[in-house]
Design a protein around this motif. Sequence first.
Motif, PDB file in Angstrom:
ATOM      1  N   ILE A 131       0.860  -1.181   0.000  1.00 12.84           N
ATOM      2  CA  ILE A 131       0.000   0.000   0.000  1.00 12.84           C
ATOM      3  C   ILE A 131       0.897   1.232   0.000  1.00 12.84           C
ATOM      4  O   ILE A 131       1.710   1.414   0.903  1.00 12.84           O
ATOM      5  N   ASN A 132       0.779   2.060  -1.018  1.00 17.69           N
ATOM      6  CA  ASN A 132       1.620   3.253  -1.153  1.00 17.69           C
ATOM      7  C   ASN A 132       0.896   4.504  -0.647  1.00 17.69           C
ATOM      8  O   ASN A 132      -0.332   4.546  -0.594  1.00 17.69           O
ATOM      9  N   TYR A 133       1.702   5.508  -0.286  1.00 22.65           N
ATOM     10  CA  TYR A 133       1.196   6.816   0.134  1.00 22.65           C
ATOM     11  C   TYR A 133       0.230   6.708   1.322  1.00 22.65           C
ATOM     12  O   TYR A 133      -0.806   7.367   1.366  1.00 22.65           O
ATOM     13  N   ALA A 134       0.546   5.841   2.273  1.00 23.93           N
ATOM     14  CA  ALA A 134      -0.343   5.609   3.422  1.00 23.93           C
ATOM     15  C   ALA A 134      -0.299   6.778   4.405  1.00 23.93           C
ATOM     16  O   ALA A 134       0.723   7.429   4.585  1.00 23.93           O
ATOM     17  N   THR A 135      -1.435   7.025   5.047  1.00 26.07           N
ATOM     18  CA  THR A 135      -1.546   8.039   6.100  1.00 26.07           C
ATOM     19  C   THR A 135      -2.316   7.430   7.275  1.00 26.07           C
ATOM     20  O   THR A 135      -2.737   6.263   7.225  1.00 26.07           O
ATOM     21  N   ASP A 136      -2.542   8.219   8.316  1.00 26.75           N
ATOM     22  CA  ASP A 136      -3.279   7.732   9.484  1.00 26.75           C
ATOM     23  C   ASP A 136      -4.702   7.294   9.128  1.00 26.75           C
ATOM     24  O   ASP A 136      -5.319   6.510   9.865  1.00 26.75           O
ATOM     25  N   LYS A 137      -5.224   7.780   8.009  1.00 30.23           N
ATOM     26  CA  LYS A 137      -6.602   7.446   7.621  1.00 30.23           C
ATOM     27  C   LYS A 137      -6.778   5.958   7.331  1.00 30.23           C
ATOM     28  O   LYS A 137      -7.890   5.440   7.373  1.00 30.23           O
ATOM     29  N   ILE A 138      -5.671   5.283   7.020  1.00 28.52           N
ATOM     30  CA  ILE A 138      -5.764   3.866   6.659  1.00 28.52           C
ATOM     31  C   ILE A 138      -5.682   2.957   7.882  1.00 28.52           C
ATOM     32  O   ILE A 138      -5.847   1.732   7.767  1.00 28.52           O
ATOM     33  N   LEU A 139      -5.445   3.514   9.057  1.00 24.45           N
ATOM     34  CA  LEU A 139      -5.202   2.720  10.265  1.00 24.45           C
ATOM     35  C   LEU A 139      -6.364   1.769  10.570  1.00 24.45           C
ATOM     36  O   LEU A 139      -6.140   0.597  10.900  1.00 24.45           O
ATOM     37  N   LYS A 140      -7.586   2.233  10.463  1.00 32.22           N
ATOM     38  CA  LYS A 140      -8.745   1.401  10.787  1.00 32.22           C
ATOM     39  C   LYS A 140      -8.806   0.169   9.895  1.00 32.22           C
ATOM     40  O   LYS A 140      -9.101  -0.952  10.360  1.00 32.22           O
ATOM     41  N   ILE A 141      -8.500   0.348   8.619  1.00 39.31           N
ATOM     42  CA  ILE A 141      -8.511  -0.780   7.671  1.00 39.31           C
ATOM     43  C   ILE A 141      -7.419  -1.781   8.031  1.00 39.31           C
ATOM     44  O   ILE A 141      -7.629  -2.998   8.004  1.00 39.31           O
ATOM     45  N   ILE A 142      -6.233  -1.270   8.375  1.00 36.61           N
ATOM     46  CA  ILE A 142      -5.120  -2.138   8.760  1.00 36.61           C
ATOM     47  C   ILE A 142      -5.478  -2.953  10.005  1.00 36.61           C
ATOM     48  O   ILE A 142      -5.213  -4.157  10.086  1.00 36.61           O
ATOM     49  N   GLU A 143      -6.105  -2.297  10.977  1.00 38.57           N
ATOM     50  CA  GLU A 143      -6.501  -2.986  12.208  1.00 38.57           C
ATOM     51  C   GLU A 143      -7.497  -4.106  11.913  1.00 38.57           C
ATOM     52  O   GLU A 143      -7.405  -5.202  12.475  1.00 38.57           O
ATOM     53  N   GLU A 144      -8.437  -3.854  11.006  1.00 41.18           N
ATOM     54  CA  GLU A 144      -9.431  -4.875  10.650  1.00 41.18           C
ATOM     55  C   GLU A 144      -8.758  -6.077   9.994  1.00 41.18           C
ATOM     56  O   GLU A 144      -9.108  -7.233  10.264  1.00 41.18           O
ATOM     57  N   ILE A 145      -7.783  -5.812   9.140  1.00 44.87           N
ATOM     58  CA  ILE A 145      -7.070  -6.904   8.457  1.00 44.87           C
ATOM     59  C   ILE A 145      -6.256  -7.718   9.452  1.00 44.87           C
ATOM     60  O   ILE A 145      -6.272  -8.948   9.434  1.00 44.87           O
ATOM     61  N   ILE A 146      -5.541  -7.017  10.347  1.00 50.52           N
ATOM     62  CA  ILE A 146      -4.692  -7.684  11.335  1.00 50.52           C
ATOM     63  C   ILE A 146      -5.515  -8.576  12.262  1.00 50.52           C
ATOM     64  O   ILE A 146      -5.087  -9.666  12.668  1.00 50.52           O
ATOM     65  N   ASN A 147      -6.727  -8.157  12.591  1.00 50.44           N
ATOM     66  CA  ASN A 147      -7.563  -8.893  13.540  1.00 50.44           C
ATOM     67  C   ASN A 147      -8.238 -10.113  12.926  1.00 50.44           C
ATOM     68  O   ASN A 147      -8.807 -10.934  13.648  1.00 50.44           O
ATOM     69  N   LYS A 148      -8.187 -10.242  11.618  1.00 51.05           N
ATOM     70  CA  LYS A 148      -8.776 -11.426  10.977  1.00 51.05           C
ATOM     71  C   LYS A 148      -7.901 -12.643  11.232  1.00 51.05           C
ATOM     72  O   LYS A 148      -6.680 -12.576  11.113  1.00 51.05           O
ATOM     73  N   LYS A 149      -8.526 -13.755  11.543  1.00 51.05           N
ATOM     74  CA  LYS A 149      -7.781 -14.973  11.838  1.00 51.05           C
ATOM     75  C   LYS A 149      -7.455 -15.743  10.556  1.00 51.05           C
ATOM     76  O   LYS A 149      -8.189 -15.689   9.578  1.00 51.05           O
ATOM     77  N   ASP A 150      -6.345 -16.489  10.606  1.00 40.51           N
ATOM     78  CA  ASP A 150      -5.938 -17.364   9.507  1.00 40.51           C
ATOM     79  C   ASP A 150      -5.812 -16.624   8.173  1.00 40.51           C
ATOM     80  O   ASP A 150      -6.144 -17.143   7.107  1.00 40.51           O
ATOM     81  N   LEU A 151      -5.357 -15.400   8.228  1.00 42.32           N
ATOM     82  CA  LEU A 151      -5.158 -14.623   7.007  1.00 42.32           C
ATOM     83  C   LEU A 151      -3.680 -14.729   6.616  1.00 42.32           C
ATOM     84  O   LEU A 151      -2.820 -14.070   7.188  1.00 42.32           O
ATOM     85  N   ASN A 152      -3.393 -15.581   5.656  1.00 43.08           N
ATOM     86  CA  ASN A 152      -2.010 -15.906   5.305  1.00 43.08           C
ATOM     87  C   ASN A 152      -1.472 -14.958   4.224  1.00 43.08           C
ATOM     88  O   ASN A 152      -1.219 -15.362   3.094  1.00 43.08           O
ATOM     89  N   ILE A 153      -1.338 -13.706   4.586  1.00 41.49           N
ATOM     90  CA  ILE A 153      -0.794 -12.726   3.642  1.00 41.49           C
ATOM     91  C   ILE A 153       0.158 -11.791   4.381  1.00 41.49           C
ATOM     92  O   ILE A 153       0.123 -11.682   5.601  1.00 41.49           O
ATOM     93  N   SER A 154       1.016 -11.138   3.612  1.00 44.41           N
ATOM     94  CA  SER A 154       1.903 -10.113   4.165  1.00 44.41           C
ATOM     95  C   SER A 154       1.545  -8.778   3.521  1.00 44.41           C
ATOM     96  O   SER A 154       1.313  -8.716   2.312  1.00 44.41           O
ATOM     97  N   ILE A 155       1.501  -7.753   4.317  1.00 44.71           N
ATOM     98  CA  ILE A 155       1.157  -6.422   3.814  1.00 44.71           C
ATOM     99  C   ILE A 155       2.318  -5.471   4.081  1.00 44.71           C
ATOM    100  O   ILE A 155       2.811  -5.378   5.207  1.00 44.71           O
ATOM    101  N   ILE A 156       2.751  -4.776   3.047  1.00 48.04           N
ATOM    102  CA  ILE A 156       3.797  -3.754   3.179  1.00 48.04           C
ATOM    103  C   ILE A 156       3.148  -2.393   2.983  1.00 48.04           C
ATOM    104  O   ILE A 156       2.552  -2.129   1.937  1.00 48.04           O
ATOM    105  N   VAL A 157       3.257  -1.558   3.975  1.00 49.42           N
ATOM    106  CA  VAL A 157       2.659  -0.221   3.931  1.00 49.42           C
ATOM    107  C   VAL A 157       3.781   0.805   3.770  1.00 49.42           C
ATOM    108  O   VAL A 157       4.683   0.872   4.599  1.00 49.42           O
ATOM    109  N   GLU A 158       3.720   1.580   2.706  1.00 50.98           N
ATOM    110  CA  GLU A 158       4.740   2.607   2.455  1.00 50.98           C
ATOM    111  C   GLU A 158       4.134   3.979   2.703  1.00 50.98           C
ATOM    112  O   GLU A 158       3.061   4.296   2.202  1.00 50.98           O
TER     113      GLU A 158
END
Length: 254
Positions: free
Chosen positions: A1-28
């Motif tokens: 995810i490019n050009y990230a700001t604090d506005k994306i935090l809620k989305i990141i939290e939702e993704i992190i809290n999902k169980k068995d999600l076998n992906i890696s996310i790089i936030v720039e």
Amino acid sequence: INYATDKILKIIEEIINKKDLNISIIVEASSLEKKSKLRNFFEKDKKLICVAFYPDNQEILSKIAHNFLREKKIVLSQSNINLIVNRSNGDRVLLKNELQKIEFYSKKNKITTETVLKLTNLAENFSMNELVDNCLAKNLKKTVLILNENNFSNEDSVLIIRVFSNKLKKILYLSQELEKNNNLDKTISEARPPIFWKDKEITKKQVSLWKPNHIKNSIYKLNEIEFLVKKNINISLNLVTNFIYELSAIKFNN
């Protein structure tokens, strides 16, 4: 995810809290202050990693080039090393690619300045340099042809601006020297760093067309375009293209 700001935090939290999600996310993100919620979240959560990155400067890239050449036992002049570094556009990945070309070629051939020019002349860089050169030489037809034939992206806009900025500053210096000595050939031949033979004719044309005050006005305009581009990346290519058309077609009143 490019050009990230604090506005994306809620989305990141939702993704992190999902169980068995076998992906890696790089936030720039660009510069994040200490009070940034996004930065604090990544720094404090043990499942996440937060790493600071700093842009490479000329000194760092030059050191990388020197170390590579020393390890491979390749002898190059400082001017050729500077040329390779300049053509990497501040990107160490591109620099390493260019150095590897030099390494492969040096196994059976002697490395000269002409060789370095040919080996490091990436299609993308060549297209941008050719675009800028023809624009500043007011070759409108060739400028339009280059724009139409190359599939430049919005991300290329910043690189094109950098090429314009470097070229305008160089032409400004040369035009100021020309006003002092009133001798175009002398101005070109005594330029430092030296102008490569293949660039001399078009540089002469540019210097003869542009007066210092015209160049300064264009540099100010370019700075405005760069500011707009960074704020409006989705239309950045349109902004740069319009600037190029205006610059190619502008007529001066001395």
